[in-house]
Write a protein that holds these residues in place. Structure first.
Motif, PDB file in Angstrom:
ATOM      1  N   UNK A 113      -2.958 -13.736  -8.082  1.00 22.00           N
ATOM      2  CA  UNK A 113      -4.240 -14.435  -8.058  1.00 22.00           C
ATOM      3  C   UNK A 113      -5.441 -13.556  -8.356  1.00 22.00           C
ATOM      4  N   UNK A 114      -6.352 -13.425  -7.392  1.00 21.46           N
ATOM      5  CA  UNK A 114      -7.618 -12.735  -7.638  1.00 21.46           C
ATOM      6  C   UNK A 114      -7.559 -11.214  -7.526  1.00 21.46           C
ATOM      7  N   UNK A 115      -6.433 -10.643  -7.175  1.00 20.68           N
ATOM      8  CA  UNK A 115      -6.389  -9.223  -6.840  1.00 20.68           C
ATOM      9  C   UNK A 115      -6.682  -8.332  -8.044  1.00 20.68           C
ATOM     10  N   UNK A 116      -6.012  -8.583  -9.179  1.00 23.76           N
ATOM     11  CA  UNK A 116      -6.209  -7.746 -10.348  1.00 23.76           C
ATOM     12  C   UNK A 116      -7.648  -7.716 -10.841  1.00 23.76           C
ATOM     13  N   UNK A 117      -8.261  -8.884 -11.073  1.00 24.51           N
ATOM     14  CA  UNK A 117      -9.666  -8.895 -11.511  1.00 24.51           C
ATOM     15  C   UNK A 117     -10.608  -8.229 -10.516  1.00 24.51           C
ATOM     16  N   UNK A 133       0.811  -1.226   0.000  1.00 22.15           N
ATOM     17  CA  UNK A 133       0.000   0.000   0.000  1.00 22.15           C
ATOM     18  C   UNK A 133       0.843   1.275   0.000  1.00 22.15           C
ATOM     19  N   UNK A 134       1.921   1.301   0.776  1.00 20.19           N
ATOM     20  CA  UNK A 134       2.774   2.485   0.789  1.00 20.19           C
ATOM     21  C   UNK A 134       3.462   2.687  -0.557  1.00 20.19           C
ATOM     22  N   UNK A 135       3.883   1.614  -1.183  1.00 21.85           N
ATOM     23  CA  UNK A 135       4.536   1.718  -2.488  1.00 21.85           C
ATOM     24  C   UNK A 135       3.545   2.194  -3.552  1.00 21.85           C
ATOM     25  N   UNK A 136       2.324   1.687  -3.486  1.00 19.89           N
ATOM     26  CA  UNK A 136       1.294   2.114  -4.430  1.00 19.89           C
ATOM     27  C   UNK A 136       1.015   3.609  -4.263  1.00 19.89           C
ATOM     28  N   UNK A 154       2.661  -4.707  -7.948  1.00 19.83           N
ATOM     29  CA  UNK A 154       2.594  -3.284  -8.300  1.00 19.83           C
ATOM     30  C   UNK A 154       2.137  -3.105  -9.747  1.00 19.83           C
ATOM     31  N   UNK A 155       2.730  -3.882 -10.651  1.00 14.29           N
ATOM     32  CA  UNK A 155       2.334  -3.800 -12.060  1.00 14.29           C
ATOM     33  C   UNK A 155       0.859  -4.143 -12.215  1.00 14.29           C
ATOM     34  N   UNK A 156       0.434  -5.214 -11.559  1.00 13.17           N
ATOM     35  CA  UNK A 156      -0.957  -5.651 -11.645  1.00 13.17           C
ATOM     36  C   UNK A 156      -1.915  -4.560 -11.189  1.00 13.17           C
ATOM     37  N   UNK A 157      -1.579  -3.915 -10.081  1.00  9.22           N
ATOM     38  CA  UNK A 157      -2.475  -2.914  -9.495  1.00  9.22           C
ATOM     39  C   UNK A 157      -2.535  -1.644 -10.342  1.00  9.22           C
ATOM     40  N   UNK A 158      -1.379  -1.123 -10.747  1.00  7.81           N
ATOM     41  CA  UNK A 158      -1.401   0.126 -11.514  1.00  7.81           C
ATOM     42  C   UNK A 158      -1.991  -0.094 -12.901  1.00  7.81           C
ATOM     43  N   UNK A 159      -1.809  -1.305 -13.465  1.00  8.82           N
ATOM     44  CA  UNK A 159      -2.399  -1.593 -14.778  1.00  8.82           C
ATOM     45  C   UNK A 159      -3.905  -1.762 -14.666  1.00  8.82           C
ATOM     46  N   UNK A 165      -6.873   1.164  -5.013  1.00 11.87           N
ATOM     47  CA  UNK A 165      -5.536   0.607  -5.218  1.00 11.87           C
ATOM     48  C   UNK A 165      -4.854   0.252  -3.900  1.00 11.87           C
ATOM     49  N   UNK A 166      -5.032   1.093  -2.894  1.00 14.36           N
ATOM     50  CA  UNK A 166      -4.395   0.814  -1.601  1.00 14.36           C
ATOM     51  C   UNK A 166      -5.004  -0.418  -0.941  1.00 14.36           C
ATOM     52  N   UNK A 167      -6.332  -0.548  -1.032  1.00 16.56           N
ATOM     53  CA  UNK A 167      -6.979  -1.740  -0.483  1.00 16.56           C
ATOM     54  C   UNK A 167      -6.526  -2.990  -1.239  1.00 16.56           C
ATOM     55  N   UNK A 168      -6.415  -2.883  -2.563  1.00 10.66           N
ATOM     56  CA  UNK A 168      -5.930  -4.003  -3.356  1.00 10.66           C
ATOM     57  C   UNK A 168      -4.487  -4.337  -2.986  1.00 10.66           C
TER      58      UNK A 168
END
Length: 209
Positions: free
Chosen positions: A189-193, A8-11, A156-161, A32-35
């Motif tokens: 896993x399930x985070x991106x979707x 979360x801090x990096x995001x 990080x890539x998954x979340x920002x994308x 994004x932070x919750x993810x």
């Protein structure tokens, strides 16, 4: 160079726009932070996916207050889909992560009022090199064989994308690296979707309201 340990801090640091001196309007920061917190717990093995629902695998809270708080939320609830946990408590999570960055010396946070009326917080990065290093890691994940990418960098890539954070990975880069982004997303896993569904649902609700 030392980086914040939690996703979360990096995001948050990646979402910060140095040119504007703040996180841009319309940025899906809370989601994004919750993810990021969910991804952290998933990668640590504290959460697992059971039939599409976040399930606690290890109840030890650890020493990160944001992660411990989310783990406590999930532990105290019946099994729910990952999107549910991304949707919840976004504003509180933004404030908590921002405070972590201030306490850790990564950022300076100054309260002020917009138009003299509405409380807000001005964030200034203490060392811009930290954000540049995180950007380097995201870009490096596109060039490094997927099996050798650090799982935290893959997250990080998954979340920002998934959040279409153009400040970090713009539309052209997402198209050019579509296959690699999918490969990296498999590590979380399930985070991106779940993040994409959360953002789409929020947009639909806003359009309908």
């Amino acid at each position: 160079m030392e980086l914040p340990s939690s996703l979360p801090q990096r995001v948050f640091l990646l979402a910060y726009n140095p040119a504007k001196g703040r996180v841009g309007m319309g940025t899906e920061l809370g989601a994004m932070l919750r993810a990021g917190a969910l991804a952290d717990l998933y990668l640590k093995g504290q959460l697992t996916d059971v039939r599409g629902r976040a399930t606690v695998n290890d109840r030890l809270p650890g020493d990160d207050s944001v992660l411990a708080g989310l783990l406590g939320e999930i532990s105290g609830s019946r099994p729910r889909k990952w999107q549910h946990w991304i949707d919840k408590r976004q504003r509180a999570t933004v404030g908590a992560v921002r405070q972590q960055l201030a306490d850790g010396g990564w950022a300076r946070c100054q309260p002020y009022k917009i138009l003299g009326l509405f409380p807000a917080t001005r964030v200034t990065l203490r060392d811009p090199r930290v954000r540049k290093e995180l950007l380097s890691r995201v870009n490096g994940a596109f060039r490094t064989p997927a099996g050798r990418v650090d799982p935290a960098d893959a997250a990080l890539v998954t979340i920002v994308a998934a959040a279409e954070l153009n400040l970090v990975v713009d539309r052209k880069a997402r198209r050019a690296n579509k296959r690699r982004i999918q490969e990296l997303a498999e590590l979380t896993g399930p985070i991106g979707p779940a993040l994409r569904k959360s953002i789409q649902a929020a947009a639909s609700a806003a359009a309908g309201g």
